[in-house]
Design a protein around this motif. Structure first.
Motif, mmCIF file in Angstrom:
data_model
loop_
_atom_site.group_PDB
_atom_site.id
_atom_site.type_symbol
_atom_site.label_atom_id
_atom_site.label_comp_id
_atom_site.label_asym_id
_atom_site.label_seq_id
_atom_site.Cartn_x
_atom_site.Cartn_y
_atom_site.Cartn_z
ATOM 1 N N SER A 171 0.833 -1.203 0.000
ATOM 2 C CA SER A 171 0.000 0.000 0.000
ATOM 3 C C SER A 171 0.866 1.251 0.000
ATOM 4 N N PHE A 172 0.910 1.928 -1.131
ATOM 5 C CA PHE A 172 1.677 3.172 -1.220
ATOM 6 C C PHE A 172 1.126 4.215 -0.253
ATOM 7 N N ALA A 173 -0.205 4.295 -0.126
ATOM 8 C CA ALA A 173 -0.814 5.293 0.758
ATOM 9 C C ALA A 173 -0.394 5.065 2.202
ATOM 10 N N ARG A 174 -0.446 3.811 2.670
ATOM 11 C CA ARG A 174 -0.035 3.527 4.051
ATOM 12 C C ARG A 174 1.446 3.830 4.248
ATOM 13 N N GLN A 175 2.253 3.514 3.262
ATOM 14 C CA GLN A 175 3.687 3.789 3.370
ATOM 15 C C GLN A 175 3.956 5.277 3.541
ATOM 16 N N ARG A 176 3.265 6.115 2.764
ATOM 17 C CA ARG A 176 3.503 7.545 2.853
ATOM 18 C C ARG A 176 2.976 8.107 4.179
ATOM 19 N N ILE A 177 1.814 7.621 4.614
ATOM 20 C CA ILE A 177 1.265 8.093 5.892
ATOM 21 C C ILE A 177 2.215 7.753 7.034
ATOM 22 N N VAL A 178 2.653 6.491 7.076
ATOM 23 C CA VAL A 178 3.546 6.066 8.160
ATOM 24 C C VAL A 178 4.892 6.782 8.061
ATOM 25 N N ALA A 179 5.403 6.961 6.858
ATOM 26 C CA ALA A 179 6.677 7.664 6.693
ATOM 27 C C ALA A 179 6.610 9.067 7.273
ATOM 28 N N ASN A 180 5.509 9.754 7.024
ATOM 29 C CA ASN A 180 5.364 11.114 7.548
ATOM 30 C C ASN A 180 5.210 11.129 9.063
ATOM 31 N N ILE A 181 4.509 10.132 9.631
ATOM 32 C CA ILE A 181 4.401 10.039 11.089
ATOM 33 C C ILE A 181 5.773 9.800 11.701
ATOM 34 N N VAL A 182 6.533 8.879 11.109
ATOM 35 C CA VAL A 182 7.869 8.566 11.626
ATOM 36 C C VAL A 182 8.766 9.803 11.569
ATOM 37 N N ASN A 183 8.720 10.537 10.469
ATOM 38 C CA ASN A 183 9.548 11.737 10.341
ATOM 39 C C ASN A 183 9.146 12.802 11.348
ATOM 40 N N LEU A 184 7.838 12.992 11.529
ATOM 41 C CA LEU A 184 7.358 13.968 12.497
ATOM 42 C C LEU A 184 7.796 13.605 13.908
ATOM 43 N N CYS A 185 7.621 12.322 14.254
ATOM 44 C CA CYS A 185 8.017 11.888 15.595
ATOM 45 C C CYS A 185 9.520 12.064 15.809
ATOM 46 N N SER A 186 10.302 11.779 14.775
ATOM 47 C CA SER A 186 11.751 11.952 14.883
ATOM 48 C C SER A 186 12.110 13.399 15.192
ATOM 49 N N GLU A 187 11.429 14.331 14.532
ATOM 50 C CA GLU A 187 11.689 15.752 14.778
ATOM 51 C C GLU A 187 11.330 16.154 16.204
ATOM 52 N N LEU A 188 10.364 15.451 16.801
ATOM 53 C CA LEU A 188 9.934 15.741 18.169
ATOM 54 C C LEU A 188 10.700 14.931 19.206
ATOM 55 N N GLY A 189 11.636 14.091 18.758
ATOM 56 C CA GLY A 189 12.401 13.262 19.683
ATOM 57 C C GLY A 189 11.614 12.085 20.219
ATOM 58 N N ILE A 190 10.644 11.611 19.440
ATOM 59 C CA ILE A 190 9.790 10.496 19.841
ATOM 60 C C ILE A 190 10.101 9.293 18.956
ATOM 61 N N ASP A 191 10.301 8.132 19.559
ATOM 62 C CA ASP A 191 10.536 6.909 18.803
ATOM 63 C C ASP A 191 9.217 6.224 18.478
ATOM 64 N N CYS A 192 9.204 5.448 17.394
ATOM 65 C CA CYS A 192 8.000 4.737 16.963
ATOM 66 C C CYS A 192 8.164 3.238 17.157
ATOM 67 N N ILE A 193 7.068 2.598 17.520
ATOM 68 C CA ILE A 193 6.986 1.141 17.582
ATOM 69 C C ILE A 193 5.928 0.695 16.579
ATOM 70 N N ALA A 194 6.276 -0.254 15.727
ATOM 71 C CA ALA A 194 5.306 -0.841 14.802
ATOM 72 C C ALA A 194 4.697 -2.056 15.489
ATOM 73 N N GLU A 195 3.410 -1.980 15.808
ATOM 74 C CA GLU A 195 2.783 -3.109 16.499
ATOM 75 C C GLU A 195 1.888 -3.887 15.540
#
Length: 232
Positions: A171-195
């Motif tokens: 899913s290209f759409a899911r990939q782009r959504i998750v990529a943007n969440i991961v990048n945003l969290c990185s900028e805020l100093g927040i790590d992501c867990i894929a559950e």
């Protein structure tokens, strides 16, 4: 209500090291989490929350390796926590009884209903961080767990909802959504867990998107009162 806990690992797929085990409530006679939670009336939520965290810590004290730093992740309902310091005292007392370092405690706050008092939840998170606990938003990207919580609460981690990751490799759409969440969290100093990772394709997609921490049946299924073996 008699309860116990199952444990499911969260693994760093870059290093291969265990990051945490999440404690998941179960009935002592093999009853599911859903069956147990269905019995929890509104006036029981606070006591149930306390019972769960104490039981998780007591079991972890006997099951977890002593000094490897693996965290114990405990779910809690923010609206059930009337006074953070009272809840913390119960957690610290349980940790002391079983010799489990409080710095290994991680609390995931999850919401099936909208938070009724965000300022109160911010106070909870602040108190937990002050005691050295790790904090996480569970099921991020579903229900009421949205971007506003990142702005209001700034946890240490967010657990990306499994529905966002289901079939993400196709899913290209899911990939782009998750990529943007991961990048945003990185900028805020927040790590992501894929559950909820269930397939090699989902695991590879998470890795390609820069997610290091993963959880799901592909890694290991929860096991009651045992630490499951990890397949990475």
């Amino acid at each position: 209500m008699a309860i116990t806990m199952a444990f499911q690992p969260i693994v760093n797929i870059q290093t291969g090291r265990l990051f945490a085990y999440e404690a998941l409530v179960r009935g002592v006679a093999g009853r599911s989490a859903g069956a147990i939670l269905a019995q929890v009336e509104p006036d029981m939520i606070y006591r149930f929350d306390q019972t769960c965290r104490v039981k998780a810590i007591e079991l972890a004290g006997g099951l977890f390796p002593r000094d490897d730093g693996t965290r114990l992740s405990i779910n809690f309902m923010p609206n059930a926590v009337y006074e953070p310091e009272a809840c913390i005292r119960a957690s610290l007392a349980a940790s002391a009884r079983v010799g489990f370092s409080p710095q290994r405690l991680m609390f995931e706050f999850t919401e099936n209903e909208r938070m009724t008092d965000t300022a109160h939840v911010r106070k909870i998170i602040s108190s937990y961080k002050a005691h050295g606990f790790t904090t996480a938003i569970d099921d991020f990207g579903s229900g009421y767990s949205g971007l506003n919580l990142l702005a209001e609460l700034t946890p240490d981690l967010v657990k990306l909802d499994m529905d966002l990751l289901r079939g993400i490799d196709d899913s290209f759409a899911r990939q782009r959504i998750v990529a943007n969440i991961v990048n945003l969290c990185s900028e805020l100093g927040i790590d992501c867990i894929a559950e909820g990772i269930e397939t090699p394709g989902e695991l590879n997609a998470a890795r390609d998107l820069g997610i290091e921490l993963v959880q799901g049946y592909l890694i290991a299924a929860p096991q009651t009162e045992r630490l499951p073996e990890v397949a990475v």
